[in-house]
Design a protein around this motif. Sequence first.
Motif, mmCIF file in Angstrom:
data_model
loop_
_atom_site.group_PDB
_atom_site.id
_atom_site.type_symbol
_atom_site.label_atom_id
_atom_site.label_comp_id
_atom_site.label_asym_id
_atom_site.label_seq_id
_atom_site.Cartn_x
_atom_site.Cartn_y
_atom_site.Cartn_z
ATOM 1 N N ASP A 44 -35.428 -22.145 31.048
ATOM 2 C CA ASP A 44 -35.054 -22.041 29.633
ATOM 3 C C ASP A 44 -33.613 -21.573 29.493
ATOM 4 N N VAL A 45 -33.238 -20.582 30.286
ATOM 5 C CA VAL A 45 -31.877 -20.067 30.216
ATOM 6 C C VAL A 45 -30.877 -21.148 30.629
ATOM 7 N N LEU A 46 -31.155 -21.857 31.725
ATOM 8 C CA LEU A 46 -30.248 -22.897 32.195
ATOM 9 C C LEU A 46 -30.130 -24.040 31.180
ATOM 10 N N ARG A 47 -31.223 -24.384 30.515
ATOM 11 C CA ARG A 47 -31.158 -25.439 29.493
ATOM 12 C C ARG A 47 -30.253 -25.027 28.338
ATOM 13 N N ARG A 48 -30.311 -23.766 27.950
ATOM 14 C CA ARG A 48 -29.479 -23.297 26.841
ATOM 15 C C ARG A 48 -28.002 -23.215 27.242
ATOM 16 N N VAL A 49 -27.755 -22.857 28.491
ATOM 17 C CA VAL A 49 -26.379 -22.905 29.000
ATOM 18 C C VAL A 49 -25.886 -24.348 29.020
ATOM 19 N N HIS A 50 -26.729 -25.251 29.472
ATOM 20 C CA HIS A 50 -26.389 -26.679 29.515
ATOM 21 C C HIS A 50 -25.999 -27.186 28.124
ATOM 22 N N GLN A 51 -26.709 -26.722 27.111
ATOM 23 C CA GLN A 51 -26.447 -27.143 25.737
ATOM 24 C C GLN A 51 -25.043 -26.765 25.281
ATOM 25 N N LYS A 52 -24.520 -25.643 25.744
ATOM 26 C CA LYS A 52 -23.214 -25.157 25.298
ATOM 27 C C LYS A 52 -22.056 -25.725 26.114
ATOM 28 N N LEU A 53 -22.335 -26.147 27.343
ATOM 29 C CA LEU A 53 -21.270 -26.673 28.190
ATOM 30 C C LEU A 53 -20.826 -28.069 27.740
ATOM 31 N N LYS A 54 -19.541 -28.345 27.914
ATOM 32 C CA LYS A 54 -19.042 -29.700 27.723
ATOM 33 C C LYS A 54 -19.590 -30.605 28.834
ATOM 34 N N PRO A 55 -19.719 -31.901 28.579
ATOM 35 C CA PRO A 55 -20.020 -32.812 29.700
ATOM 36 C C PRO A 55 -18.948 -32.663 30.782
ATOM 37 N N GLY A 56 -19.378 -32.466 32.001
ATOM 38 C CA GLY A 56 -18.431 -32.199 33.081
ATOM 39 C C GLY A 56 -18.104 -30.734 33.254
ATOM 40 N N GLY A 57 -18.574 -29.892 32.324
ATOM 41 C CA GLY A 57 -18.387 -28.448 32.458
ATOM 42 C C GLY A 57 -19.223 -27.901 33.604
ATOM 43 N N SER A 58 -18.893 -26.708 34.053
ATOM 44 C CA SER A 58 -19.513 -26.212 35.289
ATOM 45 C C SER A 58 -20.074 -24.800 35.146
ATOM 46 N N ILE A 59 -21.013 -24.499 36.020
ATOM 47 C CA ILE A 59 -21.532 -23.136 36.218
ATOM 48 C C ILE A 59 -21.031 -22.642 37.564
ATOM 49 N N CYS A 60 -20.432 -21.462 37.591
ATOM 50 C CA CYS A 60 -20.130 -20.757 38.843
ATOM 51 C C CYS A 60 -21.255 -19.766 39.076
ATOM 52 N N PHE A 61 -22.001 -19.959 40.142
ATOM 53 C CA PHE A 61 -23.239 -19.221 40.399
ATOM 54 C C PHE A 61 -23.115 -18.406 41.679
ATOM 55 N N ARG A 62 -23.502 -17.140 41.603
ATOM 56 C CA ARG A 62 -23.581 -16.288 42.801
ATOM 57 C C ARG A 62 -24.729 -15.312 42.581
ATOM 58 N N ASP A 63 -25.614 -15.205 43.606
ATOM 59 C CA ASP A 63 -26.790 -14.346 43.423
ATOM 60 C C ASP A 63 -27.407 -14.030 44.783
ATOM 61 N N TYR A 64 -28.512 -13.285 44.740
ATOM 62 C CA TYR A 64 -29.164 -12.840 45.965
ATOM 63 C C TYR A 64 -29.858 -13.994 46.683
ATOM 64 N N GLY A 65 -29.746 -14.003 48.024
ATOM 65 C CA GLY A 65 -30.395 -15.006 48.844
ATOM 66 C C GLY A 65 -31.616 -14.446 49.570
ATOM 67 N N LEU A 66 -32.486 -15.351 49.957
ATOM 68 C CA LEU A 66 -33.733 -14.982 50.631
ATOM 69 C C LEU A 66 -33.464 -14.154 51.885
ATOM 70 N N TYR A 67 -34.206 -13.049 52.015
ATOM 71 C CA TYR A 67 -34.171 -12.139 53.155
ATOM 72 C C TYR A 67 -32.884 -11.329 53.233
ATOM 73 N N ASP A 68 -32.194 -11.216 52.121
ATOM 74 C CA ASP A 68 -31.141 -10.210 52.043
ATOM 75 C C ASP A 68 -31.741 -8.847 52.385
ATOM 76 N N MET A 69 -30.914 -7.961 52.912
ATOM 77 C CA MET A 69 -31.408 -6.651 53.320
ATOM 78 C C MET A 69 -32.158 -5.931 52.203
ATOM 79 N N THR A 70 -31.705 -6.097 50.963
ATOM 80 C CA THR A 70 -32.360 -5.390 49.858
ATOM 81 C C THR A 70 -33.771 -5.911 49.619
ATOM 82 N N GLN A 71 -34.014 -7.204 49.893
ATOM 83 C CA GLN A 71 -35.374 -7.716 49.763
ATOM 84 C C GLN A 71 -36.288 -7.100 50.820
#
Length: 344
Positions: A243-270
């Motif tokens: 749902d969140v990604l769809r709403r972001v998609h709605q606001k972006l221009k065609p060809g607009g981009s998302i810069c994404f950075r987040d936690y990966g599987l088996y990070d020490m904190t997990q």
Amino acid sequence: VMESTAEDAPKGEETPNLTPSKRKDVQEPSEKDEGKDKKEWKDAFWNFVGKQEAEKEDIDTSVSWKEIPYDEIRNQAAQDFINSRVQLVSQEDRENYEEKAMEYWDKFHKQNENRFFKERNYLHFQFPQLKLQEDGSSLLDGRVVMEVGCGSGSSIFPLMESHKSTFFYAFDFSPKAVSVVQANPHYDESRCKAFVWYISSSITSWGSDIATSDIPDFVADNSVDLTLMIFVLSAISPDLMRDVLRRVHQKLKPGGSICFRDYGLYDMTQVRFLAKDNRKLADNYYVRADGTRSYYFTLEGVTELVTQTGFEIDFLKYDTRELRNRKRCVNMYRVWLTGKFIKK
């Protein structure tokens, strides 16, 4: 925060007392650190999975923040450990954490304000379009940037400083976080608009529900050139991520981009979460001691999320690094995902 420990820290990767005081991609030890190498170093990952003796290995203490290949041996060890930790938080507690998600993050920001996360001055290393050109010009000149989950402004303010001709939208579902951004002396309403948007599956005391609530209309559809999602999607219930990604998609221009950075599987904190009771909400989804939550992504999971919500993947990769806490002689294996997604 209830158990104010850096390994349990939410969202941002620059956790206090764990990362070097002077950030570099690779940090050389100081003369003061030379004596530390004579002590016995421990690897936090193997310590948490309970195999510190069987899996003991030489630790390269010469550098910190070192980029390393994705470790399949650790991957298998973490999977075995996860398979042995099947107990989930009760359904009643899971519903409570979701219902009060905004309240938990609000408490976090009230306690920490802008003191917890260091400014993310490194983003241009992961996303070249954020880097200034040799002549000082910016690829974002005249563009519109929107940050989802701005927190206290650790991403947006460094970018405002370097990209003078860019307009920024910044929102969070913590009213306190937004108030901290607005109170920052560098906040300029002629260049940035910070606002609250609720990300919760339940109706809040303000009567807002993400299932029926779009990003406000003053952010026009098809008007945003670039969206930052930096350690925010992991803080949202997996049921709401599309749902969140769809709403972001709605606001972006065609060809607009998302810069994404987040936690990966088996990070020490997990793995650290798994070493504790009453933390697992679902597969790869955990609750911290302060009630905030964190999800750990796979390449396959993120690929499915973004392609099902109207994006093409420009790149998506694991970023795996080893960090050294020289004071405690602890080696830490960190896993993040970094990617860029383009609106079709």
